[in-house]
Design an enzyme around this catalytic site. Structure first.
Site, PDB file in Angstrom:
ATOM      1  N   ARG B  71       0.837  -1.204   0.000  1.00 40.45           N
ATOM      2  CA  ARG B  71       0.000   0.000   0.000  1.00 40.45           C
ATOM      3  C   ARG B  71       0.868   1.250   0.000  1.00 40.45           C
ATOM      4  O   ARG B  71       1.700   1.453   0.905  1.00 40.45           O
ATOM      5  CB  ARG B  71      -0.881  -0.021   1.252  1.00 40.45           C
ATOM      6  CG  ARG B  71      -1.908   1.072   1.279  1.00 40.45           C
ATOM      7  CD  ARG B  71      -2.873   0.881   2.431  1.00 40.45           C
ATOM      8  NE  ARG B  71      -3.994   1.781   2.300  1.00 40.45           N
ATOM      9  CZ  ARG B  71      -5.101   1.709   3.024  1.00 40.45           C
ATOM     10  NH1 ARG B  71      -5.234   0.769   3.931  1.00 40.45           N
ATOM     11  NH2 ARG B  71      -6.072   2.563   2.846  1.00 40.45           N
ATOM     12  N   GLU B 284      -5.014   1.289 -10.289  1.00 36.88           N
ATOM     13  CA  GLU B 284      -4.775   1.525  -8.861  1.00 36.88           C
ATOM     14  C   GLU B 284      -6.016   1.166  -8.053  1.00 36.88           C
ATOM     15  O   GLU B 284      -6.435   1.907  -7.155  1.00 36.88           O
ATOM     16  CB  GLU B 284      -4.313   2.960  -8.582  1.00 36.88           C
ATOM     17  CG  GLU B 284      -3.640   3.068  -7.208  1.00 36.88           C
ATOM     18  CD  GLU B 284      -2.925   4.378  -6.926  1.00 36.88           C
ATOM     19  OE1 GLU B 284      -3.018   5.331  -7.691  1.00 36.88           O
ATOM     20  OE2 GLU B 284      -2.210   4.423  -5.892  1.00 36.88           O
TER      21      GLU B 284
END
Lengths: 342, 342
Positions: B71, B284
């Site tokens: 992340r 994304e």
């Protein structure tokens, strides 16, 4: 009438830069600090610097009037203290005022402010008021990062900025949000810092409720809004995640974009995505990008060509972009024009 | 085959965040600093976090394989010192490696690096090598601003970064240039800092001759290249002012853009302006913008819809964007696929 809302005095006589260099030297060595009165630039020198540059190109390209402010990269608010910025802003604004007096049909002023890192923005108000009331300026340039690329000031939504906004509302003037030279080696001034600041300022407004406090405050975000229109879906989505109203309601009564985007596809995107009422014609000529685009044979910054060639904008839209929106966002400009029966 | 080159493990089991919070608390109070071995996440937990999230959406939307990295906003290289970043990067990378082992047809790893402000980037090389050689990762994420919005590192063209580049060239892997959380109140992380970093990185490359020193170095600039394609004329003009070659020669052998642009007009601009060989499909997902666009009824970040709807890209172009370019920019991905006869 074609109004260019974004022009800087990038062609001032060299005496100005020389004076500034002496002023900067004087920060370390007060004995060499020049007096304001030592800067002497004649009206003829001013005329020459304009007639052969901005005015020549305005006539060639077909624009009528430029909102004219001091050279953005020279504001350099990070240099010295408030006193240094104050003397420098006064000089630069006065030169723009003189240009607008010499060419009243072609230039009208917008003020740089004597900002200084860590100094309360309300210290800028006397210079701001002088420019509007004495010089007839119609707007200001507000630097959201007087540190020059270190971003040490609070966001534009912070209450430290409110005295400026209160004065803007009182005087009914908008601010163009415009940074100056980057002194951070990471950021190229015109290739990164300017565009980043545009995007940053927009997002600072998006995450806040600034325009609830100031419903009539108006920001002009230059350089086509940085990355914003290209990522309009991202910003709409982020506003949604943050439980903000639709951007049209949340920001577009108060935020406007100029057309300083130097190719046709960029202008086409801008005009497709952003409501036409929020787009103001501008070129930032003579500015960062002065060359001829080999793909078109015309100057990159001749943005009027892109507007003219637009198949997205109607004739009525183009009138708004060229003139109508500028009169609405800059009411003092409109009043000045109407006083001349324009 | 449809390859999404930009996915982060944003849905990791909560135990990961808890461990990180304890690690952060341990910076001030070493007595509470957790051991790496105290983090326990089972394969079933990993499976569940993927099957119900990324993999579900990949199947719904029709993509096959995601290049999967830790992340981005959690990298937070500004927190703690190299030792803190090092333990954290190792944990996060290992989780991505396990995901790619559990779902070998759908995920392949890219590494975060244990960067830390003021620490020589070459300290990242052991983790980088482990990820590529032991885990089979095919790329890295390089943070140009490990300070998290203060931009205290030198530009990407600085020699401090060269050991990373030498290793990238040796291993034939690209880097996605991706910042992490902003700890500067001026910059919203996903609404300003990410996009600014993309623009900044591009301009750092433009002003330098980095790719003369590393002709085969490859950078993937995410989020559609920040502000770059929208201002392509500006960048072409700035390169010209700086006496650099045409951008196509100067940068486009080495710089690539992903398609994380969350509306059709943005994707259309990107594909119109940037050569198709330089555009790699990405979403994304699951990332910064998770909502449904009320204007389309579909998720903002379902970028495949925009590519599908493109009238600018031919079928052959779309194949390049979806697969061909990813295989070329990530040769280890191509090799891994070929080893499976894909």
């Amino acid at each position: 009438m074609i109004i260019d809302v974004h022009g800087h005095y990038t062609t001032a006589p060299k005496a100005l830069e020389d004076w500034r260099n002496r002023q900067i030297a004087g920060i370390k060595d007060p004995s060499v600090r020049p007096k304001v009165s030592e800067l002497k630039i004649s009206d003829d020198e001013l005329r020459e610097s304009i007639v052969n540059n901005q005015l020549k190109k305005m006539k060639e390209r077909g624009s009528d009037l430029t909102i004219f402010s001091p050279r953005a990269s020279f504001m350099a608010h990070h240099i010295g203290d408030f006193e240094v910025s104050s003397a420098w802003a006064a000089i630069c604004n006065e030169l723009c005022a003189r240009v607008s007096q010499l060419f009243p049909d072609h230039f009208i002023g917008a003020a740089m402010l004597p900002q200084s890192p860590g100094v309360d923005p309300k210290t800028c108000i006397p210079e701001l008021e002088k420019c509007v009331k004495d010089y007839g300026f119609v707007g200001i340039n507000l630097n959201p990062d007087p540190s020059g690329g270190h971003w040490t000031s609070p966001p534009l939504s912070d209450r430290q900025w409110y005295p400026i906004y209160e004065k803007m509302v009182e005087l009914d003037i908008p601010a163009m949000i415009h940074v100056s030279t980057s002194c951070n080696a990471c950021f190229h001034t015109t290739g990164a810092h300017y565009l980043n600041a545009d995007t940053t300022a927009f997002m600072q407004c998006l995450t806040s409720d600034l325009f609830k406090d100031f419903p009539t405050l108006r920001f002009l975000i230059p350089h086509g809004g940085g990355a914003v229109p290209y990522h309009w879906g991202r910003f709409r989505g982020l506003a949604q995640e943050l439980k903000k109203p639709l951007l049209k309601e949340h920001l577009l009564h108060n935020i406007f974009f100029d057309t300083c985007v130097y190719h046709q596809p960029g202008i086409d995107l801008l005009t497709k995505v952003i409501p036409v009422d929020n787009i103001l014609f501008a070129s930032e000529m003579i500015g960062a990008v002065r060359g001829i685009d080999p793909e078109t044979g015309f100057p990159y910054d001749d943005t009027k060509r892109y507007i003219e060639a637009s198949t997205i904008l109607t004739a009525q839209d183009k009138h708004k972009v060229y003139e109508g929106n500028a009169r609405r966002v800059f009411p003092r400009l409109d009043a000045a024009l109407k006083a001349k029966r324009k």
